[in-house]
Motif scaffolding. Structure first.
Motif, PDB file in Angstrom:
ATOM      1  N   LEU A 431      56.352  48.564  25.053  1.00 16.74           N
ATOM      2  CA  LEU A 431      55.284  47.673  24.619  1.00 16.74           C
ATOM      3  C   LEU A 431      55.408  47.386  23.133  1.00 16.74           C
ATOM      4  N   LYS A 432      55.030  46.169  22.749  1.00 18.58           N
ATOM      5  CA  LYS A 432      54.874  45.800  21.343  1.00 18.58           C
ATOM      6  C   LYS A 432      53.374  45.811  21.049  1.00 18.58           C
ATOM      7  N   ILE A 433      52.928  46.784  20.301  1.00 17.13           N
ATOM      8  CA  ILE A 433      51.512  46.877  19.954  1.00 17.13           C
ATOM      9  C   ILE A 433      51.375  46.693  18.452  1.00 17.13           C
ATOM     10  N   ASP A 434      50.737  45.578  18.047  1.00 13.23           N
ATOM     11  CA  ASP A 434      50.552  45.233  16.641  1.00 13.23           C
ATOM     12  C   ASP A 434      51.893  45.220  15.899  1.00 13.23           C
ATOM     13  N   ASN A 435      52.931  44.671  16.552  1.00 10.26           N
ATOM     14  CA  ASN A 435      54.270  44.671  15.970  1.00 10.26           C
ATOM     15  C   ASN A 435      55.126  43.652  16.705  1.00 10.26           C
ATOM     16  N   GLN A 436      56.094  43.060  16.004  1.00  6.94           N
ATOM     17  CA  GLN A 436      57.017  42.140  16.677  1.00  6.94           C
ATOM     18  C   GLN A 436      58.152  42.877  17.369  1.00  6.94           C
ATOM     19  N   PHE A 437      58.285  44.172  17.089  1.00  2.00           N
ATOM     20  CA  PHE A 437      59.300  44.994  17.735  1.00  2.00           C
ATOM     21  C   PHE A 437      58.644  45.958  18.720  1.00  2.00           C
ATOM     22  N   ASP A 438      59.431  46.411  19.698  1.00  2.00           N
ATOM     23  CA  ASP A 438      58.940  47.442  20.613  1.00  2.00           C
ATOM     24  C   ASP A 438      58.665  48.713  19.821  1.00  2.00           C
ATOM     25  N   CYS A 476      53.810  47.823  33.554  1.00  2.00           N
ATOM     26  CA  CYS A 476      53.087  47.657  32.299  1.00  2.00           C
ATOM     27  C   CYS A 476      53.932  46.789  31.372  1.00  2.00           C
ATOM     28  N   THR A 477      53.303  45.745  30.765  1.00  2.00           N
ATOM     29  CA  THR A 477      54.083  44.853  29.921  1.00  2.00           C
ATOM     30  C   THR A 477      53.179  44.051  28.990  1.00  2.00           C
ATOM     31  N   ASN A 478      53.767  43.489  27.941  1.00  2.00           N
ATOM     32  CA  ASN A 478      53.058  42.521  27.104  1.00  2.00           C
ATOM     33  C   ASN A 478      52.887  41.222  27.880  1.00  2.00           C
ATOM     34  N   VAL A 479      51.684  40.613  27.753  1.00  2.00           N
ATOM     35  CA  VAL A 479      51.442  39.340  28.429  1.00  2.00           C
ATOM     36  C   VAL A 479      50.879  38.354  27.412  1.00  2.00           C
ATOM     37  N   THR A 480      50.511  37.183  27.888  1.00  2.00           N
ATOM     38  CA  THR A 480      50.082  36.091  27.026  1.00  2.00           C
ATOM     39  C   THR A 480      48.877  36.467  26.167  1.00  2.00           C
ATOM     40  N   SER A 481      48.758  35.785  25.033  1.00  2.00           N
ATOM     41  CA  SER A 481      47.608  35.937  24.123  1.00  2.00           C
ATOM     42  C   SER A 481      47.506  37.339  23.534  1.00  2.00           C
ATOM     43  N   ASN A 482      48.655  37.947  23.233  1.00  2.00           N
ATOM     44  CA  ASN A 482      48.689  39.272  22.604  1.00  2.00           C
ATOM     45  C   ASN A 482      47.908  40.301  23.416  1.00  2.00           C
ATOM     46  N   GLN A 483      48.084  40.219  24.732  1.00  2.00           N
ATOM     47  CA  GLN A 483      47.417  41.166  25.636  1.00  2.00           C
ATOM     48  C   GLN A 483      48.471  42.031  26.323  1.00  2.00           C
ATOM     49  N   TYR A 484      47.963  43.013  27.059  1.00  2.00           N
ATOM     50  CA  TYR A 484      48.828  43.935  27.802  1.00  2.00           C
ATOM     51  C   TYR A 484      48.243  44.082  29.203  1.00  2.00           C
ATOM     52  N   ILE A 485      49.127  44.183  30.172  1.00  2.00           N
ATOM     53  CA  ILE A 485      48.655  44.436  31.530  1.00  2.00           C
ATOM     54  C   ILE A 485      49.209  45.774  31.989  1.00  2.00           C
ATOM     55  N   GLN A 486      48.332  46.607  32.524  1.00  2.00           N
ATOM     56  CA  GLN A 486      48.727  47.905  33.083  1.00  2.00           C
ATOM     57  C   GLN A 486      48.272  47.926  34.538  1.00  2.00           C
ATOM     58  N   ILE A 487      49.247  48.056  35.433  1.00  2.00           N
ATOM     59  CA  ILE A 487      48.944  48.133  36.866  1.00  2.00           C
ATOM     60  C   ILE A 487      49.242  49.556  37.310  1.00  2.00           C
ATOM     61  N   THR A 488      48.193  50.254  37.730  1.00  2.00           N
ATOM     62  CA  THR A 488      48.341  51.623  38.232  1.00  2.00           C
ATOM     63  C   THR A 488      48.071  51.642  39.726  1.00  2.00           C
ATOM     64  N   THR A 489      48.193  52.787  40.314  1.00  2.00           N
ATOM     65  CA  THR A 489      47.869  52.920  41.741  1.00  2.00           C
ATOM     66  C   THR A 489      46.373  52.700  41.984  1.00  2.00           C
ATOM     67  N   TYR A 490      45.594  52.761  40.910  1.00  2.00           N
ATOM     68  CA  TYR A 490      44.139  52.658  41.038  1.00  2.00           C
ATOM     69  C   TYR A 490      43.629  51.243  40.777  1.00  2.00           C
ATOM     70  N   SER A 491      44.217  50.532  39.758  1.00  2.00           N
ATOM     71  CA  SER A 491      43.656  49.240  39.393  1.00  2.00           C
ATOM     72  C   SER A 491      44.638  48.433  38.555  1.00  2.00           C
ATOM     73  N   ILE A 492      44.238  47.152  38.294  1.00  2.00           N
ATOM     74  CA  ILE A 492      44.945  46.303  37.336  1.00  2.00           C
ATOM     75  C   ILE A 492      44.051  46.186  36.109  1.00  2.00           C
ATOM     76  N   ARG A 493      44.611  46.482  34.924  1.00  2.00           N
ATOM     77  CA  ARG A 493      43.821  46.461  33.701  1.00  2.00           C
ATOM     78  C   ARG A 493      44.436  45.452  32.718  1.00  2.00           C
ATOM     79  N   LEU A 494      43.623  44.498  32.253  1.00  2.00           N
ATOM     80  CA  LEU A 494      44.039  43.568  31.216  1.00  2.00           C
ATOM     81  C   LEU A 494      43.451  44.062  29.897  1.00  2.00           C
ATOM     82  N   ILE A 495      44.332  44.327  28.938  1.00  2.00           N
ATOM     83  CA  ILE A 495      43.951  45.058  27.731  1.00  2.00           C
ATOM     84  C   ILE A 495      44.235  44.193  26.509  1.00  2.00           C
TER      85      ILE A 495
END
Length: 1159
Positions: A431-438, A476-495
């Motif tokens: 993931l790239k969190i607050d950064n242009q690099f992983d 789990c990956t970076n998605v549009t609009s500087n967001q992150y998606i985490q898909i677990t066995t329990y749920s899909i979370r847009l972060i």
């Protein structure tokens, strides 16, 4: 009995045999052309360095390659002459698909009968008058008159050439003099052959003569200017000036200018007294400066100083200066490019791109920009089994100061940056969190998820509020609009908000999520047989559609077909129970296509990816193989299914970005999309020239992986093993990976001691190899000892100690390559052979046997030597025994617990007395040969190759303790290498670049027939093979294959070529031989040389058609052809007795791909 050999290239020649520059590809693109024996590489010279744009293979060994341009042309063309005297003039043009095409404008056979010169062919070109002048035979000048080269016709014409007699013999060099009214050339020759001057009884004499060609009458007229030259080993002529008769002559260690009616001018420099021999030169732009190199790798600048005369713009040279610039690889060829950059073409080491500096830096005026690997000449090699069934080929490469060991593997190596000790990992994402690099890693376990922050070389586990750490993450990956998606066995979370805020959470109330996939704007997930499709927006996750499939979903993927797109119009799904692959249309989830996998096991991973503009769908199966299809994106159809065996366990497929370091001077890099197959035999799947390439990764097992573009480490990968997470970089994706170990001295022989995990090498040091940048490997060892002798005869002639030249035995660690021990041999003692042996008398202890010879100045042929036994234990080398012999021991091998040695003109067998620590001779061949240079053993049989008497097969009679002559080849030939194919079939390489397979007729009732080796196969390889080694670099093979990989034989050549020979089943041989015939007609040949002519056996004594060998390089071009052409070529295949051979394109492609994977 018929030969059924398949010969294919593992590594093309790497040794440079010619260099040229010119505007060959276009009037605006300046090119460097590098000839390497049987192929030439075309580079474009640009601001970023050299860019390889085409590699062209020839049906011939390149003897001469020159670029030139006539006055009526706007770009250069190329003249090539091959070893079999095929001449051609080639042009280049750019096709509509931006690929470069090579056109043959003229071609022809320039062979004549007469006395061949012992020197290489000589060529010079007069562009003003349109003439190519060749010296191929003694006493004859061949003239080619050029015309119509500016024509745009694509059809080839025949070269027109005629011969003119010339009185001078032993011509050393020929050059045209520029801007004369008629074609005028100068020759450098001697009246006596070179060997005449070796006795030093009289001074060397060379002569300059000038000639004029009358084109109408086709005769030579000798002109008045001639000179007698008394310098040592005059080698090169460099015409200087216009409209006049003057030239530079370069000798072994002298440079002078000779001019008609002028005073001779010599270079007076102490540098010439230090050099051993000047071997190459090239002009620098204005013909007032030249680069000159010597055989120690030192590069000089020759500067001509003089005055220009206004009357005719000629220059009167008043002085010459020679400056030492620095040291390079030993260069047989130099060419100046542009902007103070030159290319060094080396015969003994790596070729180099260098910059000439105006001021010295660290004592040198040279800057190394790039190095180009050269494996040649290959003098010896050994094949080592490594972990995970991988193999490594180690070669003794190069010569003199440029000698090295080369470690060659087919797999992709891992360069580790950092690691985390973690086990039982199920998945990993960057993931790239607050950064242009992983800068973060999401790591999934069976019942939890963990998050790691990477900053520089520090790794820290953290928790961010919006992430779910209580369940297993599926995606789990970076998605549009500087967001992150985490898909677990329990749920899909847009972060969002750098992991602080949870925008949306979606749950399937009835069942947990089983599989999921996402791109930057879409995601899909499945719960059992239910499929859900979502679209991602700013702080929004919208369920667009869902459907229920008849069976549970095993895997799915929504990767965009075009890597630049953010969306996919397709979703690919793998199903349990029905075992099939389905294609759905997005966003509706309409089913477009169903592809059954009923004959296979369960699908475990599925991926859509594009290689070379062709979309594919890859499916991995539970038992290891991969099935892949071509994908029709518009209709969602799968077609042209293929299956490739990889591992034996379930495979996970992951798309990643791989960065190849480009071969440019500023080390820029290019990134490309590849497919990583994680399994117990991990592989990287990529594409080259529209063909898929499966490259194994040199790790035992990889569970999962992801790309990680780190600011600190650069483009990297994270690889999960069963024990840890490795952050690192993989090698460039290429066929072979070569690592080099420079030795600082010449290496001649190598062997491997498995019990101690060490290499043993034999080295030769000379004081001329010394430089400030390296220490000879023999002088780096922890333990350094001098070898002694108790043999009085040898002791008497080797008492005086010299430090400027000596041979050593060096022990190297297999993994670190550090020198553990070195043994310096006696003065005047040369190491010639080596083997590791376990004697019957001491079965628990391996010994190192070294054969040496005493080289004395007053002996034409060495008459004495010895065999020395050593033991290596606990880092210490100990001498155990020595045995005097009356000749040079060229080869030695273990044989039935005894030592077999080829000594001079005989073969001998020794046993070891453990009690007395001595070698005892048991047997010696009763017939003397010329020189027994090659030796191989198989069971009770011994095969040896004689210098002139070809092959002989022996058997050792243990009861009578003697060698029995079983069979021999009655045809004399200069044997370079030999090997067993099986008990009754043998392989020989002779010095003309030919392969010969022989057979002994053991079943004959006639003794005379049993004693003769009959030729089964003849083949012109075009490479001077130095040695054969049983085995191959590739050990993985399809279990259902009909090809016996255990018959493989590797070949190493002087040119750096590595080849592979294997045996085919007779029906397959017949099929491929018939395919070879139709391919030879269809595949265009550069220079219009016929395939049959190229592969025909040819030596000084005879010429014959090729038989018993299939050309694998030609066969594998079938894979590059369009399917319609493939189908057309196999319509009418016939085998022996004109029997129709029936096959399909699919069957044939599968067989050829299987053969291609072996190398």
């Amino acid at each position: 009995m018929a030969a059924t050999n398949y010969v294919v290239t593992v590594q093309r020649p790497t040794l440079v045999t010619a260099l040229a520059t010119g505007y060959f590809t276009s009037p605006t693109e300046f090119n460097l052309i590098v000839a390497k024996n049987t192929h030439f590489e075309i580079y474009i010279i640009g601001s970023e360095g050299l860019k390889l744009v085409k590699d062209v293979c020839l049906y011939g060994r390149i003897n001469i390659l020159k670029c030139f341009r006539l006055s009526n042309m706007n770009k250069d063309v190329m003249f090539i002459l091959t070893e079999k005297n095929h001449g051609m003039i080639l042009d280049c043009r750019k096709a509509d698909n931006d690929q470069y095409e090579i056109l043959t404008k003229y071609h022809g056979l320039l062979k004549d009968t007469g006395r061949r010169s012992i020197r290489s062919p000589i060529c010079t070109i007069d562009t003003k008058h349109g003439l190519i002048l060749l010296r191929l035979l003694e006493g004859i000048i061949k003239v080619i008159y050029l015309k119509d080269l500016s024509s745009i016709e694509t059809s080839s014409k025949t070269l027109e050439a005629y011969n003119i007699k010339i009185d001078e013999q032993n011509i050393i060099d020929i050059q045209f003099l520029t801007d004369h009214q008629k074609p005028t050339f100068i020759i450098l020759h001697t009246r006596k052959p070179e060997w005449y001057y070796l006795s030093d009884t009289e001074p060397e004499e060379y002569f300059l003569h000038t000639y004029e060609i009358d084109l109408k009458e086709r005769v030579l007229s000798r002109l008045s200017w001639k000179e007698k030259i008394t310098i040592s080993e005059a080698s090169f002529l460099i015409p200087i000036g216009k409209y006049e008769f003057s030239c530079i002559v370069i000798g072994r260690n002298s440079i002078g200018i000779w001019k008609e009616n002028g005073q001779r001018l010599n270079v007076e420099s102490p540098l010439l007294e230090e050099t051993t021999s000047l071997i190459s030169y090239c002009p620098i732009e204005d013909d007032r400066r030249y680069l000159i190199s010597d055989d120690r790798g030192r590069l000089y600048a020759l500067i001509l100083e003089g005055n220009t005369q206004d009357e005719n713009s000629t220059i009167t040279i008043t002085d010459m200066k020679l400056n030492l610039l620095g040291e390079t690889s030993i260069s047989q060829y130099i060419v100046y490019l542009d902007n103070n950059v030159a290319f060094i073409g080396s015969y003994f080491g790596d070729s180099q791109l260098i910059r000439l500096l105006s001021e010295p830096q660290n004592g040198s005026q040279l800057q190394m920009l790039e190095s180009y690997t050269n494996l040649g000449p290959i003098l010896d090699m050994c094949l080592i089994d490594l972990l995970r069934h991988d193999r490594q080929l180690v070669t003794c490469s190069g010569n003199s100061k440029d000698s090295s060991l080369r470690f060659i593997r087919t797999g992709i190596g891992i360069h580790e940056h950092a690691s985390i000790d973690l086990r039982n990992i199920k998945g990993i994402w960057a993931l790239k969190i607050d950064n242009q690099f992983d800068n973060h890693l999401v790591v999934a376990f069976f019942d939890q998820t963990r998050l790691f922050h990477l900053q520089n070389d520090e790794i820290e586990e953290i928790e961010l509020p919006a992430f779910d750490f209580q369940h297993q993450t599926l995606c789990c990956t970076n998605v549009t609009s500087n967001q992150y998606i985490q898909i677990t066995t329990y749920s899909i979370r847009l972060i969002g908000n750098n992991g602080q805020d949870l925008f949306v959470e979606w749950r399937n109330e009835n069942n947990e999520i089983t599989v999921a996939s996402s791109n930057t704007t879409q995601c899909v997930c499945a719960s059992g047989n239910q499929l859900f499709y979502f679209e991602i927006g700013p702080a929004s996750l919208n369920e667009i559609s869902k459907c229920q499939l008849p069976y549970n979903i095993a895997c799915l993927d929504v990767t965009p077909i075009n890597s630049r797109d953010e969306r996919s119009n397709l979703c690919v799904i793998g199903l349990w129970t029905q075992i099939s692959v389905w294609i759905c249309r997005l966003p509706t989830l309409d089913i477009l296509h169903q592809e059954s996998l009923t004959s296979d096991t369960l699908p475990r991973s599925v991926v859509m990816i594009t290689f070379d503009s062709q979309p594919y769908v890859f499916v991995s199966l539970a038992d290891g193989p991969i099935v892949y299809f071509l994908l029709d994106v518009e209709q969602g159809l799968l077609y042209e299914r293929k299956k490739v065996p990889l591992g034996t366990k379930p495979t996970t497929l992951t798309i990643c970005q791989h960065t190849d370091l480009s071969s440019t001077s500023n080390n820029t890099s290019t990134s490309r999309t590849v497919l990583f197959a994680c399994s117990d035999h991990p592989s990287v799947i990529s594409s080259s020239n529209n063909k898929l390439v499966f490259s194994s990764v040199n790790l035992r097992e990889i569970v999962c992986m992801c790309s990680f573009n780190s600011e600190y480490y650069g483009p990297s990968l994270t690889l999960v093993t069963d024990m840890s997470v490795i952050l690192g970089r993989i090698d460039d994706i290429q066929k072979l990976h070569v690592r080099s170990l420079g030795l600082g001295e010449a290496v001649q022989r190598i062997d491997y001691l498995d019990e101690e995990k060490i290499y043993i090498i034999l080295t030769h040091y000379m004081d001329t190899y010394k430089n400030d940048s390296s220490v000879p490997i023999s002088q780096q060892a922890y333990q350094r000892i001098d070898c002694t002798t108790t043999i009085e005869k040898i002791k008497d002639v080797t008492q005086q100690q010299f430090d400027d030249m000596f041979d050593s035995i060096v022990i190297l660690d297999q993994h670190t390559h550090e020198a553990h021990a070195s043994v310096r041999l006696l003065n005047s003692e040369a190491a010639t052979s080596l083997c590791v042996i376990t004697f019957t008398e001491d079965p628990t202890m391996p010994y190192i046997a070294v054969g040496t010879t005493i080289v004395l100045d007053d002996e034409d042929t060495p008459r004495s030597g010895r065999i020395v036994l050593f033991r290596y234990m606990n880092g210490q080398m100990t001498m155990i025994a020595e045995k005097e012999v009356n000749g040079p021991p060229f080869r030695m091998l273990p044989f039935q617990g005894k030592l077999l040695v080829a000594i001079g003109n005989s073969v001998r067998l020794y046993k070891f007395s453990l009690e007395n620590h001595e070698l005892i001779q048991l047997a010696k061949t009763s017939v003397d040969y010329v020189e027994c240079l090659q030796l191989k053993v198989k069971d009770d049989f011994i095969l040896f190759g004689d210098l002139m008497k070809s092959l002989t097969v022996l058997r050792y009679n243990a009861d009578e303790k003697k060698f029995e002559n079983i069979a021999n080849d009655p045809r004399p030939q200069w044997t370079k290498a030999c090997e067993f194919i099986d008990d009754d079939t043998f392989l020989c390489a002779e010095d003309g670049g030919n392969l010969v397979s022989c057979h002994k007729n053991s079943g004959s009732t006639k003794e005379q027939e049993r004693n003769i080796l009959n030729e089964l196969g003849l083949y012109h390889l075009g490479e001077e093979i130095n040695l054969f080694r049983r085995g191959s670099l590739v050990t993985q093979h399809a279990p259902e294959s009909s090809i016996a990989i255990d018959t493989c034989i590797l070949m190493g050549a002087i040119s750096g070529y590595i080849g592979l020979l294997l045996q085919l089943p007779p029906p397959l041989y017949q099929l491929l031989m018939s395919l070879q015939l139709v391919l030879a007609e269809y595949v265009p040949s550069v220079g219009k040389i016929e395939h049959g002519t190229w592969r025909s056996f040819e030596s000084d004594e005879r010429s014959d058609v090729s038989c018993g060998f299939v050309d694998g390089d030609l066969i594998e071009t079938y894979l590059d052809l369009p399917k319609t052409v493939q189908q057309e070529l196999i319509k009418d295949l016939h085998g022996e007795n004109n029997v129709q051979l029936n096959t399909s394109v699919e069957e044939l492609v599968k067989i050829i791909e299987e053969l291609a994977r072996i190398h």
